[in-house]
Write an enzyme that holds these catalytic residues in place. Structure first.
Site: not given
Length: 484
Positions: A11, A105-106
């Site tokens: 993350d 973003d993960e």
């Protein structure tokens, strides 16, 4: 569940805000909020400095401004964030063929499938190297969780934030989960959490003690069974490498309700064009055109039309969206519009829509002075200058927009390499020497100045402000870091 912590969850830390701080030296170490800046805007991401004031994602922007009036408020730069995300995802794919992106973003990674890890030590080393590689390639930081299942790996990365790494050793899962709030588990939102709290269930241990039958009675068979299983730390979900794209869509929320039917039609046409650009960017086409309209009273209507074959022709999508709009009553005003395409394919059937070429002139008139005048009135010059976006001046070079209005635009001239915050200058919005520009890379391709942060090789740049408290600095080992 596996007997080694080889499921990795990455993350990126306050991704949008951290990217803005990295690209704008004047914002490093300061509160930054990224999101819609209008009265109805919401926060997309807040930097850790802004979170100290209580600003969080999904919060109304008006509330964020009350909590942190001195923060920098910026409009998202989607293409910029996607370019960084592609770099990060490339590093993940180098670790394993099984990468499951959840957002820009993960992502989850199955390290064992790529033979990148097979036990606790090798998994920890893989996580440490990944974090170092992300910093070297993007200049940003990410938090990593390692565990024997997806659920636990995600919980571990939450504990690691910001800029840390946490490993949950097999056999310790129940002891770790037990005292955590029920909201820690996937699928437990505010409503379910409140419902459980009212009957005396507030921790994961409470769920386990209540038993499956009681949870099924309270929440239904599917949800009750799933929560009981998770409370026992069981999660057999595999990392899924490919998620099929179901649809491509864009939408806009307007600061003031649109009442003019002609303006509504114009906005639908613009949204259709944006949707097609995104569709083509993904190398896709689609058969079903979808129109979304949220009216003044918050009622939301959707209309759809299925074509004879897949297309990525902007004229065809505009025509279909316009036809769908004809069936929607916009009396009273419109607060949101959206256009989407589903029924996706990786090919088109141009011959089915030959009529579009002859009709496109009617949709996009050329040389029509009256039409051009309307467009000019509806698009003031300052609308080109979006807060936070990149510009270039013929004399002063690269900078970014701090604000615009009343025929003026204020620009701060600095780049990711700037050693000090850049100078601020103000121009007329129609200054011919000023033009929009593409973002600069956060990490230079060639050599950089040799004065990077301590502990970093020359050529890297950290987006973690030096002013952050030490408890936020993260670690490369197995301990959790504190989080605001």
């Amino acid at each position: 569940m596996r007997n080694a912590p080889t499921i990795l969850h990455l993350d990126m830390d306050a991704f949008f805000a951290s990217a803005e701080q990295a690209s704008k030296p004047s914002l490093r170490g300061k509160a930054v909020v990224v999101g819609g800046l209008g009265p109805r805007g919401v926060v997309a991401t807040a930097s850790y400095e802004a979170r100290v004031f209580g600003v969080n994602s999904a919060m109304p922007m008006a509330q964020a401004r009350r909590l942190a009036p001195n923060a920098a408020y910026l409009v998202p730069r989607g293409a910029f964030y996607r370019s960084i995300s592609e770099q990060v995802m490339g590093l993940l794919h180098a670790l394993s063929p099984l990468v499951e992106p959840l957002s820009l973003d993960e992502a989850f990674v199955d390290l064992e499938a790529g033979q990148a890890a097979w036990d606790e030590e090798s998994a920890r080393l893989a996580g440490i190297k990944l974090r170092a590689d992300i910093r070297a390639v993007t200049g940003l930081t990410g938090s990593v969780g390692l565990a024997a299942s997806k659920m636990l790996a995600k919980i571990a990365s939450e504990q690691a934030k910001p800029d840390g790494l946490v490993v949950i050793e097999p056999g310790t899962e129940r002891a770790l989960l037990g005292p955590m709030p029920v909201r820690t588990l996937p699928g437990v939102g505010p409503a379910t959490g409140d419902h459980l709290r009212r009957v005396g269930i507030s921790t994961v241990d409470d769920l386990a003690v209540a038993g499956e039958d009681e949870l099924v009675r309270l929440l239904g068979k599917a949800h009750g069974h799933a929560l009981y299983t998770m409370a026992l730390a069981h999660d057999e979900r595999p990392v899924v490498a490919a998620r099929e794209t179901k649809s491509v869509s864009v939408e806009d929320t307007y600061d003031v309700d649109i009442h003019d039917r002609i303006r509504v039609g114009t906005e639908v046409g613009r949204l259709a064009d944006r949707c097609v650009r995104r569709l083509r960017g993904a190398g896709l086409s689609g058969r079903t055109i979808v129109l979304k309209v949220r009216r003044y009273d918050f009622s939301t209507l959707t209309r759809s039309e299925t074509l004879r074959g897949p297309t990525d022709d902007p004229a065809v999508v505009r025509e279909a969206a316009a036809r769908l709009l004809e069936s929607v009553d916009t009396t009273g005003g419109v607060r949101l519009l959206g256009v989407g395409v589903s029924g996706l394919a990786d090919y088109t059937q141009e011959d089915l829509f030959a009529q579009a070429a002859g009709e496109q002139a009617a949709l996009e008139p050329e040389g029509d002075a009256e039409h051009e005048a309307v467009e000019e009135r509806e698009t003031p010059a300052e609308w080109r200058w979006t807060t936070g976006h990149d510009v270039r001046h013929a004399e002063f070079g690269h900078g970014w927009v701090q604000g615009s209005g009343l025929g003026r635009v204020t620009v701060r001239f600095e780049t990711p390499d700037s050693e000090q915050p850049g100078r601020v200058r103000t121009f007329r919005t129609d200054d011919p020497a000023l033009e929009p520009a593409d973002p600069l890379p956060l990490v230079a391709l060639g050599p950089r100045r040799p004065d990077g942060p301590a502990g970093e090789p020359t050529g890297q740049m950290s987006s973690v402000p030096a002013s952050l408290p030490k408890s936020w600095s993260g670690n490369g080992g197995g301990g959790a870091t504190s989080r605001p």
